[in-house]
Design a protein around this motif. Structure first.
Motif, PDB file in Angstrom:
ATOM      1  N   ALA A   1      50.829 -22.798 -61.986  1.00  0.00           N
ATOM      2  CA  ALA A   1      50.429 -22.373 -60.649  1.00  0.00           C
ATOM      3  C   ALA A   1      50.833 -20.932 -60.406  1.00  0.00           C
ATOM      4  CB  ALA A   1      51.066 -23.270 -59.583  1.00  0.00           C
ATOM      5  N   GLU A   2      50.055 -20.262 -59.559  1.00  0.00           N
ATOM      6  CA  GLU A   2      50.372 -18.917 -59.076  1.00  0.00           C
ATOM      7  C   GLU A   2      50.206 -18.951 -57.565  1.00  0.00           C
ATOM      8  OE1 GLU A   2      51.244 -16.214 -60.803  1.00  0.00           O
ATOM      9  OE2 GLU A   2      50.823 -16.890 -62.866  1.00  0.00           O
ATOM     10  N   TYR A   3      50.694 -17.899 -56.910  1.00  0.00           N
ATOM     11  CA  TYR A   3      50.577 -17.805 -55.453  1.00  0.00           C
ATOM     12  C   TYR A   3      49.893 -16.510 -55.066  1.00  0.00           C
ATOM     13  CZ  TYR A   3      51.800 -17.100 -50.553  1.00  0.00           C
ATOM     14  OH  TYR A   3      51.730 -16.849 -49.204  1.00  0.00           O
ATOM     15  N   VAL A   4      49.024 -16.568 -54.054  1.00  0.00           N
ATOM     16  CA  VAL A   4      48.464 -15.351 -53.468  1.00  0.00           C
ATOM     17  C   VAL A   4      48.523 -15.464 -51.946  1.00  0.00           C
ATOM     18  CG1 VAL A   4      46.054 -16.191 -53.578  1.00  0.00           C
ATOM     19  CG2 VAL A   4      46.495 -13.730 -53.461  1.00  0.00           C
ATOM     20  N   HIS A   5      48.948 -14.374 -51.305  1.00  0.00           N
ATOM     21  CA  HIS A   5      48.997 -14.336 -49.834  1.00  0.00           C
ATOM     22  C   HIS A   5      47.585 -14.130 -49.308  1.00  0.00           C
ATOM     23  CE1 HIS A   5      50.779 -13.209 -45.853  1.00  0.00           C
ATOM     24  NE2 HIS A   5      49.611 -12.590 -45.749  1.00  0.00           N
ATOM     25  N   ALA A   6      47.153 -14.971 -48.369  1.00  0.00           N
ATOM     26  CA  ALA A   6      45.867 -14.730 -47.697  1.00  0.00           C
ATOM     27  C   ALA A   6      45.851 -15.417 -46.342  1.00  0.00           C
ATOM     28  CB  ALA A   6      44.701 -15.241 -48.548  1.00  0.00           C
ATOM     29  N   ASP A   7      45.424 -14.666 -45.339  1.00  0.00           N
ATOM     30  CA  ASP A   7      45.152 -15.241 -44.014  1.00  0.00           C
ATOM     31  C   ASP A   7      43.692 -15.678 -44.036  1.00  0.00           C
ATOM     32  OD1 ASP A   7      44.405 -15.691 -41.377  1.00  0.00           O
ATOM     33  OD2 ASP A   7      45.598 -14.036 -40.583  1.00  0.00           O
ATOM     34  N   VAL A   8      43.474 -16.991 -43.949  1.00  0.00           N
ATOM     35  CA  VAL A   8      42.106 -17.510 -44.139  1.00  0.00           C
ATOM     36  C   VAL A   8      41.143 -17.080 -43.027  1.00  0.00           C
ATOM     37  CG1 VAL A   8      42.815 -19.512 -45.501  1.00  0.00           C
ATOM     38  CG2 VAL A   8      42.603 -19.730 -42.994  1.00  0.00           C
ATOM     39  N   ALA A   9      41.693 -16.567 -41.935  1.00  0.00           N
ATOM     40  CA  ALA A   9      40.823 -16.099 -40.848  1.00  0.00           C
ATOM     41  C   ALA A   9      40.309 -14.681 -41.104  1.00  0.00           C
ATOM     42  CB  ALA A   9      41.579 -16.146 -39.514  1.00  0.00           C
ATOM     43  N   LYS A  10      40.792 -14.038 -42.169  1.00  0.00           N
ATOM     44  CA  LYS A  10      40.409 -12.649 -42.453  1.00  0.00           C
ATOM     45  C   LYS A  10      39.552 -12.583 -43.713  1.00  0.00           C
ATOM     46  CE  LYS A  10      44.452 -10.516 -40.314  1.00  0.00           C
ATOM     47  NZ  LYS A  10      45.837 -10.130 -40.604  1.00  0.00           N
ATOM     48  N   SER A  11      38.357 -12.057 -43.521  1.00  0.00           N
ATOM     49  CA  SER A  11      37.381 -12.006 -44.607  1.00  0.00           C
ATOM     50  C   SER A  11      37.930 -11.320 -45.866  1.00  0.00           C
ATOM     51  CB  SER A  11      36.128 -11.278 -44.108  1.00  0.00           C
ATOM     52  OG  SER A  11      35.223 -11.123 -45.138  1.00  0.00           O
ATOM     53  N   ALA A  12      38.539 -10.156 -45.692  1.00  0.00           N
ATOM     54  CA  ALA A  12      39.009  -9.402 -46.864  1.00  0.00           C
ATOM     55  C   ALA A  12      40.085 -10.197 -47.614  1.00  0.00           C
ATOM     56  CB  ALA A  12      39.556  -8.043 -46.435  1.00  0.00           C
TER      57      ALA A  12
ATOM     58  N   LEU B   1      38.037 -23.043 -38.468  1.00  0.00           N
ATOM     59  CA  LEU B   1      36.580 -23.144 -38.638  1.00  0.00           C
ATOM     60  C   LEU B   1      36.049 -21.935 -39.408  1.00  0.00           C
ATOM     61  CD1 LEU B   1      34.052 -24.789 -38.187  1.00  0.00           C
ATOM     62  CD2 LEU B   1      33.801 -23.719 -35.940  1.00  0.00           C
ATOM     63  N   THR B   2      36.297 -20.739 -38.873  1.00  0.00           N
ATOM     64  CA  THR B   2      35.880 -19.531 -39.608  1.00  0.00           C
ATOM     65  C   THR B   2      36.575 -19.492 -40.969  1.00  0.00           C
ATOM     66  OG1 THR B   2      35.630 -18.396 -37.493  1.00  0.00           O
ATOM     67  CG2 THR B   2      35.660 -17.018 -39.471  1.00  0.00           C
ATOM     68  N   GLY B   3      37.828 -19.937 -41.024  1.00  0.00           N
ATOM     69  CA  GLY B   3      38.562 -19.948 -42.288  1.00  0.00           C
ATOM     70  C   GLY B   3      37.871 -20.793 -43.346  1.00  0.00           C
ATOM     71  N   VAL B   4      37.324 -21.929 -42.935  1.00  0.00           N
ATOM     72  CA  VAL B   4      36.624 -22.800 -43.893  1.00  0.00           C
ATOM     73  C   VAL B   4      35.278 -22.177 -44.282  1.00  0.00           C
ATOM     74  CG1 VAL B   4      35.567 -25.075 -44.179  1.00  0.00           C
ATOM     75  CG2 VAL B   4      37.812 -24.871 -43.082  1.00  0.00           C
ATOM     76  N   PHE B   5      34.587 -21.581 -43.299  1.00  0.00           N
ATOM     77  CA  PHE B   5      33.330 -20.880 -43.607  1.00  0.00           C
ATOM     78  C   PHE B   5      33.578 -19.768 -44.636  1.00  0.00           C
ATOM     79  CE2 PHE B   5      31.139 -16.852 -42.535  1.00  0.00           C
ATOM     80  CZ  PHE B   5      29.874 -17.156 -43.014  1.00  0.00           C
ATOM     81  N   LEU B   6      34.590 -18.927 -44.371  1.00  0.00           N
ATOM     82  CA  LEU B   6      34.867 -17.807 -45.280  1.00  0.00           C
ATOM     83  C   LEU B   6      35.278 -18.323 -46.657  1.00  0.00           C
ATOM     84  CD1 LEU B   6      36.861 -15.430 -42.883  1.00  0.00           C
ATOM     85  CD2 LEU B   6      34.550 -15.038 -43.801  1.00  0.00           C
ATOM     86  N   GLY B   7      36.083 -19.378 -46.668  1.00  0.00           N
ATOM     87  CA  GLY B   7      36.491 -19.950 -47.949  1.00  0.00           C
ATOM     88  C   GLY B   7      35.265 -20.310 -48.775  1.00  0.00           C
ATOM     89  N   MET B   8      34.378 -21.107 -48.197  1.00  0.00           N
ATOM     90  CA  MET B   8      33.200 -21.564 -48.965  1.00  0.00           C
ATOM     91  C   MET B   8      32.287 -20.394 -49.316  1.00  0.00           C
ATOM     92  SD  MET B   8      32.247 -25.333 -47.605  1.00  0.00           S
ATOM     93  CE  MET B   8      31.817 -24.918 -45.932  1.00  0.00           C
ATOM     94  N   LYS B   9      32.168 -19.427 -48.398  1.00  0.00           N
ATOM     95  CA  LYS B   9      31.304 -18.263 -48.635  1.00  0.00           C
ATOM     96  C   LYS B   9      31.677 -17.555 -49.941  1.00  0.00           C
ATOM     97  CE  LYS B   9      29.992 -13.859 -46.470  1.00  0.00           C
ATOM     98  NZ  LYS B   9      28.559 -13.983 -46.780  1.00  0.00           N
ATOM     99  N   TYR B  10      32.985 -17.426 -50.184  1.00  0.00           N
ATOM    100  CA  TYR B  10      33.411 -16.700 -51.382  1.00  0.00           C
ATOM    101  C   TYR B  10      33.679 -17.619 -52.575  1.00  0.00           C
ATOM    102  CZ  TYR B  10      33.389 -12.723 -48.311  1.00  0.00           C
ATOM    103  OH  TYR B  10      32.962 -11.754 -47.450  1.00  0.00           O
ATOM    104  N   GLN B  11      33.949 -18.891 -52.310  1.00  0.00           N
ATOM    105  CA  GLN B  11      34.233 -19.817 -53.427  1.00  0.00           C
ATOM    106  C   GLN B  11      32.954 -20.271 -54.129  1.00  0.00           C
ATOM    107  OE1 GLN B  11      36.186 -22.628 -50.927  1.00  0.00           O
ATOM    108  NE2 GLN B  11      38.084 -21.440 -50.842  1.00  0.00           N
TER     109      GLN B  11
END
Ligand code: NAD
Length: 253
Positions: free
Chosen positions: A57-68, A116-126
């Protein structure tokens, strides 16, 4: 041989609770896992636990509400492990226990942004990264029992979690035929950081919450994460677009 040997999973909200259990289970089944969160100390502890048990496993910091941040999180996963097969979009924040007239507008925006936006952004890039290797994959989004029925005092939470179910159905219809199965899970109350904060030390509060669950107890985080793992496994190969209750009968009443 683990059933996820050679596979790569990404889990958000991975610093504690259900997300941590999901990371651990993916890793136990052989996947290399990217754990992501805004709580870096908790994320590091999740990674430590996986490695201690012999997993990757590895870790990455990300706020799921932020697109970048979300784009960076997905890119970091592929950079670290070479591909993406599974994602568990699971980050969440609790409701404030205030009725709609009293709910601060910025807290509404925050709840919708993360869950909600966090899940949208997740799927958008995944989704494009899962499609690019041609072997298919799966995404699981964490909704809630409160995605199926209302819950007073938690308007953005309930609205976001209902929204996750519709978003998940839409994504499943868009990509199921291309081999990406997308589903949501609707947990009942599980003993996690979020719930501990909500219940405090009160045995009375706990008894009230237990009483909502016909099974007669609340869940361990791992019991919820098991459903996410099943939805990514070959055992659920004909399942897509569902909102799977994992809630001890909470919504069966
Ligand atoms: N525990 C329950 O009873 C229960 C019931 C139904 C649904 N859920 C859902 O399960 C999911 C996991 O919750 P949990 O109970 O394990 O709680 P938790 O508080 O233990 O974990 C949630 C994680 O999300 C992270 N997070 C919060 N905001 C974030 C952001 N903007 N970006 C990235 N990460 C962020 C937190 O740091 C935390 O590590 C949530 O979506 C929650 O709504 C939980």
């Amino acid at each position: 041989m683990g059933m996820f040997d050679g596979k790569v999973a990404l889990v958000t909200g991975a610093a504690s609770g259900i997300g941590r259990a999901s990371v651990q289970l993916f890793a136990e089944h052989g996947a290399a896992v990217m754990a992501s969160d805004v709580n870096d100390a908790g994320g590091a502890e999740t990674v430590r636990l996986v490695r201690e048990a012999g997993g990757t496993a590895e870790y990455v910091h990300a706020d799921v509400a932020k697109s970048a941040d979300v784009r960076g999180m997905v890119d970091a996963t592929v950079a670290a492990f070479g591909r993406l097969d599974f994602a568990h979009n699971n980050a969440g924040i609790p409701g404030l226990g205030l009725t709609i007239p009293d709910y601060p507008e910025e807290e509404w925006d925050r709840g919708i942004g993360v869950m909600l936006t966090g899940v949208f952004l997740g799927m958008k890039y995944q989704i494009p990264r899962i499609l690019e290797h041609g072997d298919g994959g799966a995404i699981v989004n964490t909704s809630s029992g409160a995605g199926l029925i209302g819950f007073p005092g938690m308007c953005p939470y309930v609205a976001a979690k209902h929204g996750v179910i519709g978003l998940t159905k839409t994504a499943a219809l868009e990509f199921g035929a291309q081999g990406v199965r997308i589903n949501s899970i609707c947990p009942g109350t599980a003993r996690t950081g979020m719930v501990d904060e909500w219940l405090g030390d009160s045995a009375e509060n706990l008894a009230q919450v237990v009483a909502l669950h016909p099974i007669g107890r609340i869940a361990a985080p791992r019991e919820i994460a098991e459903a996410a793992i099943w939805l990514c496994s070959p055992a659920s190969s004909f399942v897509m677009g569902i909102a799977l209750p994992v809630e001890g009968g909470y919504t069966a009443q």
